[in-house]
Design an enzyme around this catalytic site. Structure first.
Site, mmCIF file in Angstrom:
data_model
loop_
_atom_site.group_PDB
_atom_site.id
_atom_site.type_symbol
_atom_site.label_atom_id
_atom_site.label_comp_id
_atom_site.label_asym_id
_atom_site.label_seq_id
_atom_site.Cartn_x
_atom_site.Cartn_y
_atom_site.Cartn_z
ATOM 1 N N PRO A 11 0.789 -1.224 0.000
ATOM 2 C CA PRO A 11 0.000 0.000 0.000
ATOM 3 C C PRO A 11 0.822 1.276 0.000
ATOM 4 O O PRO A 11 1.875 1.366 0.609
ATOM 5 C CB PRO A 11 -0.828 -0.102 1.286
ATOM 6 C CG PRO A 11 -0.147 -1.110 2.116
ATOM 7 C CD PRO A 11 0.539 -2.056 1.182
ATOM 8 N N ASN A 12 0.273 2.258 -0.717
ATOM 9 C CA ASN A 12 0.798 3.617 -0.821
ATOM 10 C C ASN A 12 2.030 3.731 -1.697
ATOM 11 O O ASN A 12 2.456 4.856 -2.002
ATOM 12 C CB ASN A 12 1.086 4.211 0.570
ATOM 13 C CG ASN A 12 -0.154 4.272 1.431
ATOM 14 O OD1 ASN A 12 -1.162 4.860 1.036
ATOM 15 N ND2 ASN A 12 -0.120 3.639 2.596
ATOM 16 N N ARG A 19 4.935 10.813 -2.470
ATOM 17 C CA ARG A 19 4.688 10.475 -1.069
ATOM 18 C C ARG A 19 5.920 10.762 -0.226
ATOM 19 O O ARG A 19 6.951 10.097 -0.354
ATOM 20 C CB ARG A 19 4.340 8.996 -0.962
ATOM 21 C CG ARG A 19 4.201 8.504 0.450
ATOM 22 C CD ARG A 19 4.257 7.002 0.528
ATOM 23 N NE ARG A 19 4.077 6.546 1.893
ATOM 24 C CZ ARG A 19 4.342 5.291 2.267
ATOM 25 N NH1 ARG A 19 4.782 4.397 1.387
ATOM 26 N NH2 ARG A 19 4.172 4.943 3.517
ATOM 27 N N TYR A 24 10.962 8.813 1.255
ATOM 28 C CA TYR A 24 10.960 7.718 0.274
ATOM 29 C C TYR A 24 11.632 8.068 -1.039
ATOM 30 O O TYR A 24 11.724 7.226 -1.929
ATOM 31 C CB TYR A 24 9.509 7.271 0.029
ATOM 32 C CG TYR A 24 8.872 6.706 1.276
ATOM 33 C CD1 TYR A 24 7.956 7.451 2.016
ATOM 34 C CD2 TYR A 24 9.222 5.450 1.745
ATOM 35 C CE1 TYR A 24 7.398 6.959 3.183
ATOM 36 C CE2 TYR A 24 8.661 4.938 2.921
ATOM 37 C CZ TYR A 24 7.762 5.699 3.638
ATOM 38 O OH TYR A 24 7.206 5.208 4.793
ATOM 39 N N ASN A 73 7.983 -5.725 -1.182
ATOM 40 C CA ASN A 73 7.928 -4.600 -0.260
ATOM 41 C C ASN A 73 6.488 -4.529 0.226
ATOM 42 O O ASN A 73 5.646 -3.896 -0.416
ATOM 43 C CB ASN A 73 8.334 -3.290 -0.938
ATOM 44 C CG ASN A 73 8.334 -2.144 0.054
ATOM 45 O OD1 ASN A 73 7.778 -2.231 1.149
ATOM 46 N ND2 ASN A 73 8.964 -1.038 -0.334
ATOM 47 N N ALA A 76 3.229 -1.083 4.740
ATOM 48 C CA ALA A 76 2.697 -1.143 6.107
ATOM 49 C C ALA A 76 2.198 -2.528 6.494
ATOM 50 O O ALA A 76 2.177 -2.879 7.689
ATOM 51 C CB ALA A 76 1.572 -0.132 6.261
ATOM 52 N N ASP A 86 1.878 -15.926 6.203
ATOM 53 C CA ASP A 86 1.467 -17.322 5.991
ATOM 54 C C ASP A 86 1.497 -17.691 4.510
ATOM 55 O O ASP A 86 1.875 -18.812 4.146
ATOM 56 C CB ASP A 86 0.069 -17.555 6.559
ATOM 57 C CG ASP A 86 0.063 -17.611 8.086
ATOM 58 O OD1 ASP A 86 -1.027 -17.498 8.667
ATOM 59 O OD2 ASP A 86 1.155 -17.753 8.675
ATOM 60 N N GLU A 97 12.812 -9.626 1.192
ATOM 61 C CA GLU A 97 11.993 -8.534 1.743
ATOM 62 C C GLU A 97 12.734 -7.230 1.485
ATOM 63 O O GLU A 97 13.936 -7.133 1.770
ATOM 64 C CB GLU A 97 11.803 -8.740 3.246
ATOM 65 C CG GLU A 97 11.050 -7.642 3.958
ATOM 66 C CD GLU A 97 11.041 -7.828 5.470
ATOM 67 O OE1 GLU A 97 11.508 -8.883 5.953
ATOM 68 O OE2 GLU A 97 10.566 -6.912 6.165
ATOM 69 N N HIS A 99 12.744 -2.906 1.734
ATOM 70 C CA HIS A 99 12.198 -1.620 2.188
ATOM 71 C C HIS A 99 13.088 -0.501 1.662
ATOM 72 O O HIS A 99 14.324 -0.597 1.729
ATOM 73 C CB HIS A 99 12.149 -1.561 3.718
ATOM 74 C CG HIS A 99 11.284 -2.630 4.316
ATOM 75 N ND1 HIS A 99 9.912 -2.590 4.283
ATOM 76 C CD2 HIS A 99 11.605 -3.807 4.903
ATOM 77 C CE1 HIS A 99 9.424 -3.668 4.851
ATOM 78 N NE2 HIS A 99 10.423 -4.439 5.231
ATOM 79 N N ILE A 100 12.475 0.544 1.177
ATOM 80 C CA ILE A 100 13.222 1.704 0.677
ATOM 81 C C ILE A 100 13.998 2.338 1.830
ATOM 82 O O ILE A 100 15.170 2.699 1.704
ATOM 83 C CB ILE A 100 12.254 2.713 0.029
ATOM 84 C CG1 ILE A 100 11.667 2.112 -1.260
ATOM 85 C CG2 ILE A 100 12.897 4.060 -0.210
ATOM 86 C CD1 ILE A 100 10.492 2.875 -1.820
ATOM 87 N N ARG A 106 13.790 3.717 12.129
ATOM 88 C CA ARG A 106 12.605 4.578 12.182
ATOM 89 C C ARG A 106 11.860 4.396 13.498
ATOM 90 O O ARG A 106 12.362 3.749 14.423
ATOM 91 C CB ARG A 106 11.718 4.277 10.964
ATOM 92 C CG ARG A 106 12.446 4.570 9.639
ATOM 93 C CD ARG A 106 11.556 4.377 8.451
ATOM 94 N NE ARG A 106 10.429 5.325 8.458
ATOM 95 C CZ ARG A 106 9.440 5.280 7.565
ATOM 96 N NH1 ARG A 106 9.449 4.344 6.614
ATOM 97 N NH2 ARG A 106 8.463 6.149 7.613
HETATM 98 C C1 DHK Z 1 7.266 1.524 2.882
HETATM 99 C C2 DHK Z 1 6.145 1.862 3.570
HETATM 100 O O1 DHK Z 1 5.044 2.249 2.950
HETATM 101 C C3 DHK Z 1 6.133 1.875 5.026
HETATM 102 O O2 DHK Z 1 4.866 1.556 5.570
HETATM 103 C C4 DHK Z 1 7.175 0.921 5.551
HETATM 104 C C5 DHK Z 1 8.431 0.908 3.526
HETATM 105 C C6 DHK Z 1 8.516 1.251 4.950
HETATM 106 C C7 DHK Z 1 9.706 1.230 2.790
HETATM 107 O O3 DHK Z 1 10.667 1.751 3.400
HETATM 108 O O4 DHK Z 1 9.739 0.900 1.587
HETATM 109 O O5 DHK Z 1 7.219 0.924 6.856
#
Ligand code: DHK
Length: 144
Positions: A11-12, A19, A24, A73, A76, A86, A97, A99-100, A106
């Site tokens: 999401p997002n 954003r 990010y 990724n 959230a 699962d 996994e 994460h940016i 954080r």
């Molecule tokens: C991206 C998100 O949207 C956050 O909810 C994560 C992750 C971090 C990222 O760093 O790519 O916590």
């Protein structure tokens, strides 16, 4: 035809570039997809993003049968979705996994990843360039 690398985004992340760019970065999701495809070379890539947990789970199920590796990724959902954890447990191949941001630097709510309990490897904090790194690493993992 080689089984594709699935790159799944939560999401997002469709708002990347707009954003919170101070957190990010300025790369868009389209930029990130290009990074993955460039790094993958001739290896096929399935690149998707959804704000829906159920859709991400359905794509993981698809990857169980069709994919060589998963780069995910979960955004959230990383910290709260046992359902995604699962589903990933069923995947027979390598999971990275991604994460940016460095989630461990954080706020505390970002520190406990459920996905890390099933991932082969974790990349966090390299910015959008982490997708290139993850794709290059995944090519080596699936060739091993
Ligand atoms: C991206 C998100 O949207 C956050 O909810 C994560 C992750 C971090 C990222 O760093 O790519 O916590």
């Amino acid at each position: 035809m080689a089984k594709p690398i699935y790159v799944l985004n939560g999401p997002n992340l469709n708002r990347l570039g707009k954003r919170e760019p101070e957190i990010y970065g300025k790369a868009t999701l389209a930029d990130v997809e290009n990074y993955c495809r460039e790094a993958a070379g001739s290896h096929p890539v399935v690149f998707r993003q959804s704000n829906s947990e159920a859709q991400i789970i359905d794509w993981i199920h698809e990857a169980i049968d069709e994919g060589a590796g998963i780069i995910i990724n979960p955004a959230a959902f990383t910290f709260v979705s046992m359902a995604i954890m699962d589903a990933l447990k069923m995947f027979p191949g390598p999971i990275i996994e991604l994460h940016i941001t460095n989630i461990h630097r954080r706020e505390p709510m970002y520190h406990n990843s459920l996905v890390s309990k099933v991932a082969t490897a974790v990349i966090a904090g390299l910015g959008a360039d982490g997708y290139r790194t993850a794709t290059s690493a995944m090519l080596r993992l699936i060739a091993a």
